[in-house]
Scaffold this active site. Structure first.
Site, PDB file in Angstrom:
ATOM      1  N   GLY A   1       2.851   2.773 -17.472  1.00 19.95           N
ATOM      2  CA  GLY A   1       3.557   2.367 -18.777  1.00 19.95           C
ATOM      3  C   GLY A   1       4.991   3.260 -19.266  1.00 19.95           C
ATOM      4  O   GLY A   1       5.883   2.488 -19.560  1.00 19.95           O
TER       5      GLY A   1
ATOM      6  N   ASP B   1      -2.104  -4.250 -14.678  1.00 19.39           N
ATOM      7  CA  ASP B   1      -2.846  -4.352 -13.353  1.00 19.39           C
ATOM      8  C   ASP B   1      -2.704  -5.440 -12.728  1.00 19.39           C
ATOM      9  O   ASP B   1      -3.156  -6.563 -13.199  1.00 19.39           O
ATOM     10  CB  ASP B   1      -4.351  -3.587 -13.436  1.00 19.39           C
ATOM     11  CG  ASP B   1      -5.027  -3.661 -12.034  1.00 19.39           C
ATOM     12  OD1 ASP B   1      -4.357  -4.230 -10.994  1.00 19.39           O
ATOM     13  OD2 ASP B   1      -5.992  -3.431 -11.990  1.00 19.39           O
TER      14      ASP B   1
ATOM     15  N   TYR C   1      -4.612   1.703   4.015  1.00 20.47           N
ATOM     16  CA  TYR C   1      -3.399   1.254   3.625  1.00 20.47           C
ATOM     17  C   TYR C   1      -2.752   0.374   4.697  1.00 20.47           C
ATOM     18  O   TYR C   1      -2.249  -0.787   4.353  1.00 20.47           O
ATOM     19  CB  TYR C   1      -2.250   2.275   3.513  1.00 20.47           C
ATOM     20  CG  TYR C   1      -1.157   2.256   3.279  1.00 20.47           C
ATOM     21  CD1 TYR C   1      -0.565   1.630   1.819  1.00 20.47           C
ATOM     22  CD2 TYR C   1       0.122   1.904   4.109  1.00 20.47           C
ATOM     23  CE1 TYR C   1       0.911   1.210   1.709  1.00 20.47           C
ATOM     24  CE2 TYR C   1       1.232   1.456   3.914  1.00 20.47           C
ATOM     25  CZ  TYR C   1       1.743   1.303   2.674  1.00 20.47           C
ATOM     26  OH  TYR C   1       3.031   0.778   2.420  1.00 20.47           O
TER      27      TYR C   1
ATOM     28  N   LYS D   1      -1.815  -3.807   4.708  1.00 16.24           N
ATOM     29  CA  LYS D   1      -0.907  -4.523   4.760  1.00 16.24           C
ATOM     30  C   LYS D   1      -0.923  -5.687   5.751  1.00 16.24           C
ATOM     31  O   LYS D   1      -0.243  -6.596   5.802  1.00 16.24           O
ATOM     32  CB  LYS D   1       0.260  -3.406   4.918  1.00 16.24           C
ATOM     33  CG  LYS D   1       0.761  -2.748   3.964  1.00 16.24           C
ATOM     34  CD  LYS D   1       1.244  -3.279   2.974  1.00 16.24           C
ATOM     35  CE  LYS D   1       2.123  -2.545   1.787  1.00 16.24           C
ATOM     36  NZ  LYS D   1       2.522  -3.215   0.685  1.00 16.24           N
TER      37      LYS D   1
HETATM   38  N1  LIG Z   1       7.393   4.333   0.819  1.00 19.86           N
HETATM   39  C1  LIG Z   1       7.290   3.701   1.914  1.00 19.86           C
HETATM   40  O1  LIG Z   1       7.338   4.485   2.976  1.00 19.86           O
HETATM   41  C2  LIG Z   1       6.861   2.485   2.094  1.00 19.86           C
HETATM   42  C3  LIG Z   1       6.950   1.988   3.473  1.00 19.86           C
HETATM   43  C4  LIG Z   1       6.428   0.666   3.791  1.00 19.86           C
HETATM   44  C5  LIG Z   1       6.299  -0.099   2.656  1.00 19.86           C
HETATM   45  N2  LIG Z   1       6.206   0.207   1.305  1.00 19.86           N
HETATM   46  C6  LIG Z   1       5.826  -0.690   0.368  1.00 19.86           C
HETATM   47  O2  LIG Z   1       6.794  -0.711  -0.589  1.00 19.86           O
HETATM   48  C7  LIG Z   1       6.059  -1.075  -1.768  1.00 19.86           C
HETATM   49  C8  LIG Z   1       6.736  -0.047  -2.907  1.00 19.86           C
HETATM   50  O3  LIG Z   1       6.471   1.268  -2.812  1.00 19.86           O
HETATM   51  P1  LIG Z   1       7.253   2.703  -3.066  1.00 19.86           P
HETATM   52  O4  LIG Z   1       7.337   3.096  -1.886  1.00 19.86           O
HETATM   53  O5  LIG Z   1       8.121   2.041  -4.058  1.00 19.86           O
HETATM   54  O6  LIG Z   1       5.724   3.265  -3.864  1.00 19.86           O
HETATM   55  P2  LIG Z   1       5.769   3.799  -5.330  1.00 19.86           P
HETATM   56  O7  LIG Z   1       4.625   4.469  -5.357  1.00 19.86           O
HETATM   57  O8  LIG Z   1       7.125   4.748  -5.610  1.00 19.86           O
HETATM   58  O9  LIG Z   1       5.859   2.523  -6.370  1.00 19.86           O
HETATM   59  C9  LIG Z   1       4.762   1.725  -6.346  1.00 19.86           C
HETATM   60  C10 LIG Z   1       4.676   1.001  -7.945  1.00 19.86           C
HETATM   61  O10 LIG Z   1       3.293   0.198  -7.804  1.00 19.86           O
HETATM   62  C11 LIG Z   1       2.960   0.529  -9.120  1.00 19.86           C
HETATM   63  N3  LIG Z   1       1.241   0.197  -8.971  1.00 19.86           N
HETATM   64  C12 LIG Z   1       0.383   0.802  -8.503  1.00 19.86           C
HETATM   65  N4  LIG Z   1      -0.816  -0.005  -8.491  1.00 19.86           N
HETATM   66  C13 LIG Z   1      -0.386  -0.899  -9.353  1.00 19.86           C
HETATM   67  C14 LIG Z   1      -1.169  -2.017  -9.946  1.00 19.86           C
HETATM   68  N5  LIG Z   1      -2.570  -2.395  -9.923  1.00 19.86           N
HETATM   69  N6  LIG Z   1      -0.654  -2.752 -10.976  1.00 19.86           N
HETATM   70  C15 LIG Z   1       0.629  -2.584 -11.010  1.00 19.86           C
HETATM   71  N7  LIG Z   1       1.476  -1.764 -10.628  1.00 19.86           N
HETATM   72  C16 LIG Z   1       1.009  -0.992  -9.682  1.00 19.86           C
HETATM   73  C17 LIG Z   1       2.839   1.993  -9.309  1.00 19.86           C
HETATM   74  O11 LIG Z   1       2.827   2.352 -10.378  1.00 19.86           O
HETATM   75  C18 LIG Z   1       4.310   2.310  -8.704  1.00 19.86           C
HETATM   76  O12 LIG Z   1       5.107   2.427  -9.866  1.00 19.86           O
HETATM   77  C19 LIG Z   1       4.805  -1.032  -1.596  1.00 19.86           C
HETATM   78  O13 LIG Z   1       4.254  -2.257  -1.433  1.00 19.86           O
HETATM   79  C20 LIG Z   1       4.627  -0.133  -0.563  1.00 19.86           C
HETATM   80  O14 LIG Z   1       3.556  -0.500   0.275  1.00 19.86           O
HETATM   81  C21 LIG Z   1       6.396   1.408   1.195  1.00 19.86           C
END
Ligand SMILES: NC(=O)c1ccc[n+]([C@@H]2O[C@H](COP(=O)([O-])OP(=O)(O)OC[C@H]3O[C@@H](n4cnc5c(N)ncnc54)[C@H](O)[C@@H]3O)[C@@H](O)[C@H]2O)c1
Length: 290
Positions: A49, A72, A174, A178
């Site tokens: 938040g 959520d 994880y 995916k």
């Molecule tokens: N970072 C990486 O290396 C990577 C690689 C491949 C894919 N991804 C994917 O990219 C996307 C974004 O990841 P990121 O790296 O920005 O991670 P991050 O952790 O920085 O951001 C994820 C966000 O999702 C929010 N979140 C988590 N659970 C939630 C819920 N139940 N309801 C609402 N919001 C929720 C978190 O608070 C956070 O702000 C994800 O789907 C992740 O799996 C990331």
């Protein structure tokens, strides 16, 4: 051809409403900023938040139209209430970016180095990941897709990961989650074919400089993909230039805006999931009246 080579104009998405989940930081924030800069009205969702309110304030100060919802994504009553609110205020949303997820760092902060074994993952984390990373996208897509179909235009983009990450040792639930999201995305795309609503998958193509890849993982931030790199293909997919482009997985690291669009798509995209493996199965055609 020339038009498709141009970057999206400032007002390319004016009049469109985009819901971005996990928009408080990382990739979701970078995507939200780019969609907002292209004129989209933003609906930003996150459980974090404080960070979400800061992002919303910042974007509003830059002239953006922003609704920030702390919720959520996998909670049905909250998701239904959000849809009702948006439908009452306007016509709902045109663009859904299913980006929020919890990452493998929840399993072990140094997962890439420590490679925790599958039997060490707590049951609660498995269930949380299935709920948030798979069901969350399913829930929001099923609530918002029918409105998009009614208007004959829509975009659903599900943020996935590289195939090798889906079964990387140490990644815990994880990767498998995916894989489930990817399979689910293929069903969504098939169910929405010819409706004007496209479904595509977006992945970075390697680890990203975000909270999900902590310093403990042993990779220096400059060797990581920057979150902003994912915003380029998203912006193009959300424009009218991508009408009819559906069922593809977009690898952001290979999205090269110097190339003509046909070459760019050939280099950076493939069909969602693993349809070539499915062709190996024998599936008798069911009788129509059974
Ligand atoms: N970072 C990486 O290396 C990577 C690689 C491949 C894919 N991804 C994917 O990219 C996307 C974004 O990841 P990121 O790296 O920005 O991670 P991050 O952790 O920085 O951001 C994820 C966000 O999702 C929010 N979140 C988590 N659970 C939630 C819920 N139940 N309801 C609402 N919001 C929720 C978190 O608070 C956070 O702000 C994800 O789907 C992740 O799996 C990331």
């Amino acid at each position: 051809m020339i038009e498709s080579l141009l970057p999206c104009s400032v007002n390319e998405l004016k009049g469109r409403t985009a819901l971005v989940t996990g928009a408080a930081q990382g990739i979701g924030l970078a995507i939200a900023q780019r969609l907002g800069a292209a004129g989209a009205n933003l609906v930003l969702v996150d459980v974090a938040g404080h960070e979400l309110q800061q992002v919303a304030t910042h974007l509003r100060e830059r002239g953006g139209s922003v609704i920030a919802k702390v919720m959520d994504i996998a909670d049905r009553p909250s998701a239904e209430a959000l849809r009702a609110e948006l439908v009452e205020a306007s016509s709902g949303i045109d663009i859904l970016i299913n980006n929020a997820a919890i990452g493998p760092e929840r399993n072990h902060p140094a997962y890439l180095v420590a490679k925790p074994k599958f039997w060490s993952t707590p049951d609660a984390l498995w269930i949380d990941m299935l709920r948030i990373n798979v069901f969350g996208a399913q829930l929001l897509s099923s609530l918002f897709a029918p409105d998009m179909v009614g208007r004959g235009w829509g975009r659903i983009i599900n943020v996935s990961t590289s195939l090798d990450t889906m079964y990387r040792q140490g990644i815990g639930p994880y990767g498998p989650c995916k894989a489930a999201l990817e399979a689910s995305s293929r069903i969504m795309f098939q169910d929405l074919e010819s409706t004007g609503v496209t479904v595509n998958v977006l992945l970075p193509g390697g680890p990203v400089n975000s909270r999900m890849v902590p310093a403990d993982c042993g990779i220096t931030p400059q060797d990581l993909i920057q979150p902003e790199q994912l915003a380029g293909p998203v912006l193009w997919l959300c424009s009218n230039k991508a009408n009819g482009i559906t069922g593809r997985r977009f690898i952001a690291r290979q999205w090269d805006e110097r190339l003509a669009i046909e070459d760019r798509l050939a280099k950076a995209t493939a069909p969602i999931a693993w349809p070539q493996l499915g062709a190996q199965s024998h599936f008798p055609t069911p009788a129509a009246n059974s």
